[in-house]
Design a protein around this motif. Sequence first.
Motif, PDB file in Angstrom:
ATOM      1  N   VAL A 180      10.944  -2.038 -12.536  1.00 13.12           N
ATOM      2  CA  VAL A 180      10.474  -0.672 -12.305  1.00 13.12           C
ATOM      3  C   VAL A 180       8.946  -0.596 -12.297  1.00 13.12           C
ATOM      4  N   ASP A 181       8.302  -1.285 -13.247  1.00 12.61           N
ATOM      5  CA  ASP A 181       6.838  -1.230 -13.324  1.00 12.61           C
ATOM      6  C   ASP A 181       6.191  -1.873 -12.099  1.00 12.61           C
ATOM      7  N   ALA A 182       6.694  -3.051 -11.708  1.00 15.37           N
ATOM      8  CA  ALA A 182       6.132  -3.737 -10.543  1.00 15.37           C
ATOM      9  C   ALA A 182       6.369  -2.929  -9.272  1.00 15.37           C
ATOM     10  N   LEU A 183       7.529  -2.298  -9.166  1.00 13.16           N
ATOM     11  CA  LEU A 183       7.828  -1.466  -7.998  1.00 13.16           C
ATOM     12  C   LEU A 183       6.830  -0.320  -7.883  1.00 13.16           C
ATOM     13  N   ARG A 184       6.523   0.306  -9.000  1.00 11.71           N
ATOM     14  CA  ARG A 184       5.569   1.413  -8.993  1.00 11.71           C
ATOM     15  C   ARG A 184       4.182   0.933  -8.591  1.00 11.71           C
ATOM     16  N   ILE A 185       3.743  -0.191  -9.135  1.00 14.05           N
ATOM     17  CA  ILE A 185       2.405  -0.719  -8.846  1.00 14.05           C
ATOM     18  C   ILE A 185       2.273  -1.114  -7.376  1.00 14.05           C
ATOM     19  N   VAL A 186       3.302  -1.797  -6.854  1.00 13.73           N
ATOM     20  CA  VAL A 186       3.292  -2.200  -5.449  1.00 13.73           C
ATOM     21  C   VAL A 186       3.292  -0.975  -4.546  1.00 13.73           C
ATOM     22  N   SER A 187       4.098   0.006  -4.889  1.00 12.12           N
ATOM     23  CA  SER A 187       4.175   1.234  -4.085  1.00 12.12           C
ATOM     24  C   SER A 187       2.842   1.971  -4.087  1.00 12.12           C
ATOM     25  N   GLU A 188       2.187   2.003  -5.232  1.00 11.57           N
ATOM     26  CA  GLU A 188       0.874   2.652  -5.310  1.00 11.57           C
ATOM     27  C   GLU A 188      -0.122   1.948  -4.405  1.00 11.57           C
ATOM     28  N   GLY A 189       0.003   0.611  -4.289  1.00 10.04           N
ATOM     29  CA  GLY A 189      -0.874  -0.131  -3.389  1.00 10.04           C
ATOM     30  C   GLY A 189      -0.666   0.266  -1.941  1.00 10.04           C
ATOM     31  N   VAL A 190       0.579   0.422  -1.544  1.00 10.91           N
ATOM     32  CA  VAL A 190       0.874   0.861  -0.176  1.00 10.91           C
ATOM     33  C   VAL A 190       0.328   2.267   0.058  1.00 10.91           C
ATOM     34  N   ASN A 191       0.526   3.144  -0.901  1.00 13.39           N
ATOM     35  CA  ASN A 191       0.040   4.515  -0.756  1.00 13.39           C
ATOM     36  C   ASN A 191      -1.484   4.581  -0.702  1.00 13.39           C
ATOM     37  N   ARG A 192      -2.159   3.715  -1.458  1.00 12.04           N
ATOM     38  CA  ARG A 192      -3.628   3.665  -1.398  1.00 12.04           C
ATOM     39  C   ARG A 192      -4.088   3.239  -0.015  1.00 12.04           C
ATOM     40  N   ALA A 193      -3.440   2.209   0.528  1.00  7.56           N
ATOM     41  CA  ALA A 193      -3.817   1.725   1.855  1.00  7.56           C
ATOM     42  C   ALA A 193      -3.630   2.815   2.894  1.00  7.56           C
ATOM     43  N   LYS A 194      -2.566   3.574   2.762  1.00  7.38           N
ATOM     44  CA  LYS A 194      -2.320   4.671   3.711  1.00  7.38           C
ATOM     45  C   LYS A 194      -3.353   5.781   3.551  1.00  7.38           C
ATOM     46  N   ALA A 195      -3.723   6.060   2.306  1.00  4.37           N
ATOM     47  CA  ALA A 195      -4.668   7.151   2.050  1.00  4.37           C
ATOM     48  C   ALA A 195      -6.056   6.830   2.573  1.00  4.37           C
ATOM     49  N   ASN A 196      -6.419   5.545   2.569  1.00  8.81           N
ATOM     50  CA  ASN A 196      -7.767   5.138   2.959  1.00  8.81           C
ATOM     51  C   ASN A 196      -7.916   4.848   4.450  1.00  8.81           C
ATOM     52  N   THR A 197      -6.791   4.713   5.161  1.00  9.19           N
ATOM     53  CA  THR A 197      -6.835   4.411   6.592  1.00  9.19           C
ATOM     54  C   THR A 197      -5.715   5.173   7.289  1.00  9.19           C
ATOM     55  N   ASP A 198      -5.619   4.990   8.600  1.00  7.36           N
ATOM     56  CA  ASP A 198      -4.489   5.543   9.352  1.00  7.36           C
ATOM     57  C   ASP A 198      -3.391   4.502   9.496  1.00  7.36           C
ATOM     58  N   LEU A 199      -3.067   3.842   8.400  1.00  6.26           N
ATOM     59  CA  LEU A 199      -2.076   2.771   8.424  1.00  6.26           C
ATOM     60  C   LEU A 199      -0.698   3.314   8.778  1.00  6.26           C
ATOM     61  N   GLY A 200      -0.053   2.657   9.740  1.00  6.63           N
ATOM     62  CA  GLY A 200       1.342   2.942  10.042  1.00  6.63           C
ATOM     63  C   GLY A 200       2.202   1.912   9.336  1.00  6.63           C
ATOM     64  N   VAL A 201       3.314   2.347   8.743  1.00  8.38           N
ATOM     65  CA  VAL A 201       4.134   1.454   7.925  1.00  8.38           C
ATOM     66  C   VAL A 201       5.578   1.431   8.417  1.00  8.38           C
ATOM     67  N   MET A 202       6.093   0.211   8.613  1.00  7.98           N
ATOM     68  CA  MET A 202       7.530  -0.007   8.807  1.00  7.98           C
ATOM     69  C   MET A 202       8.047  -0.612   7.521  1.00  7.98           C
ATOM     70  N   LEU A 203       8.831   0.157   6.780  1.00  3.47           N
ATOM     71  CA  LEU A 203       9.285  -0.235   5.453  1.00  3.47           C
ATOM     72  C   LEU A 203      10.767  -0.585   5.510  1.00  3.47           C
ATOM     73  N   ILE A 204      11.074  -1.880   5.450  1.00  2.00           N
ATOM     74  CA  ILE A 204      12.455  -2.347   5.518  1.00  2.00           C
ATOM     75  C   ILE A 204      13.014  -2.439   4.107  1.00  2.00           C
ATOM     76  N   THR A 205      14.146  -1.787   3.858  1.00  2.36           N
ATOM     77  CA  THR A 205      14.709  -1.789   2.516  1.00  2.36           C
ATOM     78  C   THR A 205      16.204  -1.525   2.563  1.00  2.36           C
ATOM     79  N   HIS A 206      16.909  -2.001   1.524  1.00  6.50           N
ATOM     80  CA  HIS A 206      18.332  -1.683   1.356  1.00  6.50           C
ATOM     81  C   HIS A 206      18.524  -0.417   0.539  1.00  6.50           C
ATOM     82  N   TYR A 207      17.558  -0.143  -0.331  1.00 10.50           N
ATOM     83  CA  TYR A 207      17.767   0.852  -1.372  1.00 10.50           C
ATOM     84  C   TYR A 207      16.769   1.996  -1.273  1.00 10.50           C
ATOM     85  N   THR A 208      17.157   3.132  -1.823  1.00  2.89           N
ATOM     86  CA  THR A 208      16.297   4.309  -1.747  1.00  2.89           C
ATOM     87  C   THR A 208      15.278   4.362  -2.876  1.00  2.89           C
ATOM     88  N   ARG A 209      15.367   3.459  -3.859  1.00  2.00           N
ATOM     89  CA  ARG A 209      14.495   3.602  -5.034  1.00  2.00           C
ATOM     90  C   ARG A 209      13.029   3.512  -4.662  1.00  2.00           C
TER      91      ARG A 209
END
Length: 252
Positions: A180-209
Motif C-alpha cells: 500500500v505504501d509503495a503504491l501510494r508513493i509511485v502513484s504520487e510520482g505519476v501525478n507529479r509528472a502529470k502536474a508539471n507537464t502535459d504528460l499523457g498516460v496509458m495505465l495498464i492494470t488488472h485492478y482498480t486500487r
Amino acid sequence: MSILEIKDLHATVETPEGTKEILKGVDLTIKGGETHAIMGPNGSGKSTLAYSIAGHPKYEITGGSVMLDGEDVLEMSVDERARAGLFLAMQYPVEVPGVTVSNFLRTAKTAVSGQAPALRTWVKDVKSAMADLKMDEAFADRNVNEGFSGGEKKRHEILQMELLKPSIAILDETDSGLDVDALRIVSEGVNRAKANTDLGVMLITHYTRILNYIKPDFVHVFVDGRVAEQGGPELAERLEAEGYERFLAGAE
C-alpha cells in the motif's frame, strides 16, 4: 500537447504452436494531459500493446498505424521512439549489472535530449526526485535493478519517467507487487509528472486500487486483442463489482 493515435493495430507473435495474432484491431487515442486506464483479464493483449508501441522485436506489426504528433512511430527505431517522447515503464524491469543507476539515468537523459544535462542542475534534480519517491541517495550507486525489491524496481521506473520527461508514458502494470505504501508513493510520482507537464498516460492494470490514486479520464476494457468497451471512471467501478465475465462470454 502531444497526441498518440493508434488505429486498427494488429500484431502477431511466434509461439511453439506457430504464429499467433494477439492484437486484432486496436483503436485508441491518447492526448497530452489525459490518463487512460487499460483494464482486462490475463492474456487479453494489454502488455503486447505496450511492447508493440515501444518497438519490442518479439512482436510483428501486421496492420494498422501508430502515430505520435503526426509522425509514424512504426517506422522509428526503439531509441527514436524514446527521443520522440514515448516512455515505457516495464512490468518486469530487467537487471543491468555493472551499470549504476546514476550513470544509467544521465546517459539516458543525454540520449533522449540530444545533449548532456548541466551536471549541477542534474544532480539537484535527481536528488529531489529520489527524495519525493522516498529513495535513499545511496540508491544512485547501486547497479540498475540488481538485487532491487519489486517496489524499488517500480520506483526506479517512475524516477526515470520524472527525469526524462516524456510526452506519452505507458505504464505496464506498475502497481503489480506493490504494498500500500509503495503504491501510494509511485502513484504520487505519476501525478507529479502529470502536474508539471502535459504528460499523457496509458495505465495498464488488472485492478482498480491504483485508480484510487491516479484518477483516469477514460477507462478501456481490453478483451481478446481489442478494446471491447470504453467509458469514464465509472466503468472501472463496474469492473470492480462485476469482473470481466460478460466480456469473456461475448468473446467466446
